[in-house]
Design a protein around this motif. Structure first.
Motif, mmCIF file in Angstrom:
data_model
loop_
_atom_site.group_PDB
_atom_site.id
_atom_site.type_symbol
_atom_site.label_atom_id
_atom_site.label_comp_id
_atom_site.label_asym_id
_atom_site.label_seq_id
_atom_site.Cartn_x
_atom_site.Cartn_y
_atom_site.Cartn_z
ATOM 1 N N MET A 1 0.837 -1.151 0.000
ATOM 2 C CA MET A 1 0.000 0.000 0.000
ATOM 3 C C MET A 1 0.896 1.232 0.000
ATOM 4 O O MET A 1 1.919 1.269 0.669
ATOM 5 N N SER A 2 0.500 2.228 -0.741
ATOM 6 C CA SER A 2 1.252 3.490 -0.803
ATOM 7 C C SER A 2 0.390 4.633 -0.291
ATOM 8 O O SER A 2 -0.805 4.681 -0.558
ATOM 9 N N ILE A 3 1.012 5.519 0.437
ATOM 10 C CA ILE A 3 0.367 6.768 0.868
ATOM 11 C C ILE A 3 1.126 7.900 0.201
ATOM 12 O O ILE A 3 2.355 7.968 0.286
ATOM 13 N N TRP A 4 0.402 8.761 -0.470
ATOM 14 C CA TRP A 4 1.020 9.909 -1.139
ATOM 15 C C TRP A 4 0.548 11.179 -0.444
ATOM 16 O O TRP A 4 -0.642 11.395 -0.252
ATOM 17 N N ALA A 9 5.941 13.484 7.200
ATOM 18 C CA ALA A 9 5.690 13.218 8.622
ATOM 19 C C ALA A 9 4.242 12.782 8.833
ATOM 20 O O ALA A 9 3.958 11.855 9.599
ATOM 21 N N ARG A 10 3.318 13.432 8.159
ATOM 22 C CA ARG A 10 1.903 13.052 8.246
ATOM 23 C C ARG A 10 1.696 11.660 7.653
ATOM 24 O O ARG A 10 0.949 10.850 8.183
ATOM 25 N N GLY A 11 2.366 11.366 6.551
ATOM 26 C CA GLY A 11 2.270 10.044 5.951
ATOM 27 C C GLY A 11 2.745 8.967 6.903
ATOM 28 O O GLY A 11 2.112 7.914 7.039
ATOM 29 N N GLU A 13 2.711 9.098 10.098
ATOM 30 C CA GLU A 13 1.713 9.015 11.166
ATOM 31 C C GLU A 13 0.499 8.202 10.702
ATOM 32 O O GLU A 13 -0.050 7.398 11.454
ATOM 33 N N LEU A 14 0.092 8.381 9.461
ATOM 34 C CA LEU A 14 -1.055 7.643 8.930
ATOM 35 C C LEU A 14 -0.796 6.144 8.858
ATOM 36 O O LEU A 14 -1.723 5.346 8.996
ATOM 37 N N THR A 15 0.459 5.749 8.637
ATOM 38 C CA THR A 15 0.752 4.321 8.528
ATOM 39 C C THR A 15 0.396 3.565 9.808
ATOM 40 O O THR A 15 0.036 2.397 9.751
ATOM 41 N N LYS A 16 0.464 4.228 10.933
ATOM 42 C CA LYS A 16 0.179 3.577 12.214
ATOM 43 C C LYS A 16 -1.286 3.163 12.344
ATOM 44 O O LYS A 16 -1.609 2.264 13.105
ATOM 45 N N ALA A 17 -2.179 3.817 11.607
ATOM 46 C CA ALA A 17 -3.605 3.522 11.697
ATOM 47 C C ALA A 17 -4.032 2.393 10.768
ATOM 48 O O ALA A 17 -5.157 1.914 10.850
ATOM 49 N N LEU A 18 -3.136 1.931 9.894
ATOM 50 C CA LEU A 18 -3.487 0.901 8.919
ATOM 51 C C LEU A 18 -3.082 -0.478 9.411
ATOM 52 O O LEU A 18 -2.031 -0.648 10.028
#
Length: 67
Positions: A1-4, A9-11, A13-18
């Motif tokens: 999965m990729s987050i763009w 830093a926000r990206g 942080e978002l990885t922790k919720a997945l």
């Protein structure tokens, strides 16, 4: 999965919720034999590659020998 995102830093942080096996930020997923790969929950697959993968395909056995 990729987050763009514009904010790495926000990206991060978002990885922790997945709840997924691998997430990358601002790049595409690249396979790496040093890292385990596999599904989560009821995906039907265990982990492959690296130490985590070896444990998936190993039956641990213990032997006791008395003198």
């Amino acid at each position: 999965m990729s987050i763009w995102t514009r904010s790495p830093a926000r990206g991060a942080e978002l990885t922790k919720a997945l709840t997924t096996g691998a997430v990358v930020v601002n790049t595409v997923t690249t396979p790496d034999a040093r890292l385990p790969f596999g599904g989560t929950k009821k995906s039907g697959y265990g982990h492959e590659l690296a130490a985590a993968g070896i444990r998936e395909f190993t039956n641990v056995r213990t032997y006791w020998v008395a003198r």
